[in-house]
Write a protein that holds these residues in place. Structure first.
Motif, PDB file in Angstrom:
ATOM      1  N   UNK A 258      -0.470  -7.077   4.411  1.00 32.50           N
ATOM      2  CA  UNK A 258      -0.163  -5.770   3.933  1.00 32.50           C
ATOM      3  C   UNK A 258       0.894  -4.963   4.134  1.00 32.50           C
ATOM      4  N   UNK A 259       1.414  -4.543   3.763  1.00 30.07           N
ATOM      5  CA  UNK A 259       2.412  -3.489   3.736  1.00 30.07           C
ATOM      6  C   UNK A 259       2.425  -2.026   3.613  1.00 30.07           C
ATOM      7  N   UNK A 260       2.593  -1.111   4.613  1.00 28.73           N
ATOM      8  CA  UNK A 260       2.584   0.317   3.893  1.00 28.73           C
ATOM      9  C   UNK A 260       3.852   0.855   3.916  1.00 28.73           C
TER      10      UNK A 260
ATOM     11  N   UNK B  85       0.699  -0.982   0.007  1.00 26.36           N
ATOM     12  CA  UNK B  85       0.053  -0.002   0.028  1.00 26.36           C
ATOM     13  C   UNK B  85       0.945   1.307  -0.036  1.00 26.36           C
ATOM     14  N   UNK B  86       0.910   1.937  -1.073  1.00 29.82           N
ATOM     15  CA  UNK B  86       1.989   2.933  -1.493  1.00 29.82           C
ATOM     16  C   UNK B  86       0.828   4.232  -1.135  1.00 29.82           C
ATOM     17  N   UNK B  87       1.603   5.006   0.228  1.00 33.45           N
ATOM     18  CA  UNK B  87       1.004   5.994   0.707  1.00 33.45           C
ATOM     19  C   UNK B  87       0.210   5.714   2.162  1.00 33.45           C
ATOM     20  N   UNK B  88       0.870   5.999   3.010  1.00 36.81           N
ATOM     21  CA  UNK B  88       0.199   5.628   4.607  1.00 36.81           C
ATOM     22  C   UNK B  88      -1.101   6.448   4.523  1.00 36.81           C
ATOM     23  N   UNK B  89      -1.236   7.391   3.973  1.00 31.13           N
ATOM     24  CA  UNK B  89      -2.556   8.082   4.424  1.00 31.13           C
ATOM     25  C   UNK B  89      -3.953   7.100   4.066  1.00 31.13           C
ATOM     26  N   UNK B  90      -3.874   6.093   3.598  1.00 32.13           N
ATOM     27  CA  UNK B  90      -4.980   5.370   3.230  1.00 32.13           C
ATOM     28  C   UNK B  90      -5.298   4.327   4.364  1.00 32.13           C
ATOM     29  N   UNK B  91      -4.728   4.305   5.261  1.00 35.09           N
ATOM     30  CA  UNK B  91      -4.594   3.271   6.333  1.00 35.09           C
ATOM     31  C   UNK B  91      -6.098   3.467   6.970  1.00 35.09           C
ATOM     32  N   UNK B  92      -6.761   4.617   7.134  1.00 35.04           N
ATOM     33  CA  UNK B  92      -8.244   4.542   7.466  1.00 35.04           C
ATOM     34  C   UNK B  92      -8.981   3.754   6.589  1.00 35.04           C
ATOM     35  N   UNK B  93      -8.887   4.177   5.427  1.00 30.52           N
ATOM     36  CA  UNK B  93      -9.798   3.539   4.153  1.00 30.52           C
ATOM     37  C   UNK B  93      -9.449   1.946   4.235  1.00 30.52           C
TER      38      UNK B  93
ATOM     39  N   UNK C 186      -0.451  -4.031  -5.693  1.00 30.35           N
ATOM     40  CA  UNK C 186       0.248  -2.521  -5.598  1.00 30.35           C
ATOM     41  C   UNK C 186      -0.812  -1.761  -5.440  1.00 30.35           C
ATOM     42  N   UNK C 187      -1.262  -0.984  -4.385  1.00 32.47           N
ATOM     43  CA  UNK C 187      -2.186   0.108  -4.357  1.00 32.47           C
ATOM     44  C   UNK C 187      -1.591   1.311  -4.395  1.00 32.47           C
ATOM     45  N   UNK C 188      -1.765   2.065  -5.200  1.00 31.43           N
ATOM     46  CA  UNK C 188      -1.216   3.715  -5.609  1.00 31.43           C
ATOM     47  C   UNK C 188      -2.344   4.392  -5.087  1.00 31.43           C
ATOM     48  N   UNK C 189      -2.203   5.166  -4.102  1.00 32.46           N
ATOM     49  CA  UNK C 189      -3.354   5.964  -3.388  1.00 32.46           C
ATOM     50  C   UNK C 189      -3.187   7.587  -3.517  1.00 32.46           C
ATOM     51  N   UNK C 190      -4.136   8.135  -3.811  1.00 35.30           N
ATOM     52  CA  UNK C 190      -3.796   9.653  -3.809  1.00 35.30           C
ATOM     53  C   UNK C 190      -3.096  10.156  -5.025  1.00 35.30           C
TER      54      UNK C 190
END
Length: 632
Positions: A411-413, A392-400, A441-445
């Motif tokens: 899962x790895x942030x 999970x690229x971008x820790x800001x997606x943790x709540x989501x 790979x999740x690219x968020x934001x």
């Protein structure tokens, strides 16, 4: 008791009550319709997560820039109703419904014109922007309703309603900072209205002082945090900045956020014309008590423009508090038109048409979805295999992610506090790749903010086989297969694509495969001259007719080279590039022999690059046919 109250009403009052109830029911239907149709998106997930933290954390102000009332409201609400999308958004929907009777009584207090409250309440009931934010687990609808209540009491606060005014205004201020915009409009109104009544003005400013003192604790908590978040961009005080603030605001006020050119511009012209007509009618009739409405919509927008240079960005929701005042001002314009009934009906019809178009788009058009993170995680859960993991690229997606996390999937942030280019991250990626057979790979934001060099995509493109890519509004998802067995098919080629791109060879990990498995294909590229354009590579497994696609293509991946991390415009002359593709065969693929075809095309025109073989002859269909794969 209720029956006795109704019995004492006049016939006209009873009909008014029935009409208001019908408008409230209309507002309820529009706000609860498809309330859970869209996925929870990033800010909503943050609201839910914040409401589940300790009270001391929320009060400390370190987790969020916003005041704490809304997280507290969710903290009390969610244990009662649950954390489904419908349940979490219902709080905002209920607040949005309250805007209809509130705007009715506000307009009724502002004027003696009988039609204005009805026009205002009807406009609020069908307002696309109010409905839009009534279906969000955020504080913007609540602060708008509280600010509207504050304006209602402000109109009579010089008599006996100082306590309710103080309470609702303080609640609004503790919900969102935009409540200060309406407070400024109220103070301007008070000074203009009461300039000849010194005692009333003194009591008013004493009340404002009390509000300020009650807000000091939160200002102390947030001072350091807000200072760190603010930035000065004084070039925003320009015509471009004014056009952005005022243009975006009135386009949204008129047609919401789900209509485009030219409908949005037409809607804005119609609504602004009605508002201008309403202000003109106030001037002509000299209704001083009604001026709080135009002030309540104009002052917040002007203040938003003034403070914009020190804000990180501007969104229409920051001035949502001004919308009720705008709708009441429009209602004055409709009332002025009502002197000729057909014109009034035309104005109301225009509002209904604009709202219908905007709400249809909002409810049903996928292009206006706020987020699809839930759909993305559902896809992962449906297609995950043992040994898979999420990166999970971008820790800001943790709540989501915590809201939608698939079960039993590692899962790895990243980044986790260490820059992605750091050797320790490379060692961590090596360990992850050695532990798992496939990585999602999740690219968020906005990747430019947290991975400006595209490090993760480059690393995975160089070490794994990309077999899937999908976009999901505010995120993208890619699947990478880790290299398996040693390549079993290696072949040299001399095919030229375009003028200077040479396919010098390819590798396959296997010549025989079962349905549901992935063929790992490596292409070896070189260029004999510098390239200025970016081309997309297509890789297909083709055979008999595929009933799902109505074409001979059974597996497909279109991508820029090396997982999208090495566009052709960056290739050096003579440089050898290893370009990996994972071609996943569907589980219903019939047994037989299938071919692999590859080529390149211009993504702007979809025109394929000409392909020539080692003799210089043009190849049919501009493709390179590689080896045969047997499906058993």
């Amino acid at each position: 008791m209720i029956y006795a109250i109704i019995a004492r009403m006049t016939r006209r009052d009873r009909w008014s009550l029935i009409g208001l109830v019908l408008l409230i029911l209309l507002a309820t239907a529009l706000r609860f319709y498809r309330l859970d149709a869209q996925d929870i998106w990033g800010d909503e997930a943050f609201s839910i997560s914040l409401s589940q933290q300790a009270v001391t954390t929320v009060l400390a102000g370190a987790s969020d820039t916003h005041p704490p009332l809304y997280p507290f409201a969710l903290w009390a609400w969610l244990p009662l109703v649950g954390v489904t999308a419908f349940a979490t958004r219902a709080l905002s929907a209920l607040a949005g419904i309250a805007s209809v009777p509130l705007i009715f009584v506000f307009a009724r207090r502002a004027t003696i014109r009988a039609r204005v409250p009805w026009f205002a309440a009807f406009s609020a009931a069908i307002s696309p922007l109010l409905i839009y934010y009534s279906q969000e687990t955020r504080m913007y609808e609540l602060v708008t309703v509280l600010s509207l209540a504050s304006a209602y009491f402000a109109a009579r606060v010089n008599t006996r309603q100082r306590v309710p005014y103080f309470v609702v205004t303080l609640l609004a201020l503790y919900t969102h900072y935009s409540a200060f915009f309406v407070l400024a409009a109220e103070n301007l109104y008070a000074v203009a209205r009461w300039r000849t009544h010194r005692r009333a003005l003194i009591r008013w400013f004493a009340l404002q002082f009390a509000l300020g003192m009650a807000y000091v604790p939160w200002l102390i908590v947030q001072t350091q945090f807000l200072r760190g978040k603010a930035s000065a961009r004084f070039d925003e005080w320009s015509w471009r900045g004014a056009e952005m603030i005022f243009g975006k605001t009135f386009l949204a006020f008129a047609g919401g956020l789900t209509v485009d050119f030219p409908i949005a511009q037409i809607a804005a012209v119609v609504m602004l014309a009605l508002a201008a007509l309403g202000i003109l009618s106030l001037i002509q009739r000299r209704e001083a008590s009604a001026w709080l409405a135009p002030l309540a919509f104009s002052v917040p927008v002007v203040i938003a423009f003034i403070v914009n240079p020190i804000m990180p960005f501007f969104f229409e929701r920051y001035v949502l508090v001004a919308l009720p005042g705008f709708l009441v001002t429009v209602a004055f314009g409709l009332d002025a038109l009502a002197q000729r009934r057909e014109l009034a009906w035309a104005g109301v019809g225009a509002l209904v048409l604009i709202s219908a178009i905007a709400l249809r788009n909002y409810y049903f058009d996928d292009a206006y979805a706020k987020g699809k993170y839930g759909q993305m995680m559902a896809y992962v859960a449906q297609h995950a295999q043992p040994g898979d993991a999420l990166v999970l690229n971008n820790p800001l997606q943790k709540p989501l992610y915590q809201y939608y996390a698939p079960k039993n999937l590692a899962a790895y942030f990243l980044p986790d506090g260490t820059p992605l280019e750091d050797p320790r991250v490379r060692a961590q990626l090596d360990q992850i790749a050695a532990t798992h057979t496939r990585l999602w790979l999740v690219m968020f934001g906005n990747p430019a903010e947290y991975d400006p060099t595209g490090y993760l995509e480059r690393w995975l493109g160089a070490h794994a086989f990309k077999s899937y890519f999908g976009g999901y509004v505010d995120a993208s998802l890619a699947l990478y297969d880790m290299p398996g067995a040693a390549t079993s098919v290696t072949r040299a080629l001399d095919a030229t694509l375009g003028e200077s791109i040479v396919l010098v060879g390819y590798d396959l990990d296997r010549a025989e495969i079962a349905p549901g498995q992935t063929v790992q294909l490596t292409l070896h590229w070189q260029t004999t001259a510098p390239l200025t354009k970016r081309y997309t590579v297509f890789a297909h497994i083709i055979g008999g007719m595929n009933p799902a696609t109505q074409s001979p293509v059974w597996a497909q991946l279109d991508n820029e080279p090396v997982g999208g991390s090495r566009p052709t415009s960056t290739w050096g002359v003579g440089e050898m590039l290893d370009d990996r593709y994972g071609l996943l065969l569907p589980s219903n693929t019939p047994p037989g022999d299938y071919q692999i075809e590859i080529g390149m095309y211009d993504p702007a025109t979809f025109a394929r690059l000409p392909v020539r073989d080692d003799t210089g002859a043009r190849v049919a269909d501009d493709r390179v046919l590689l080896g045969t794969v047997h499906v058993r």
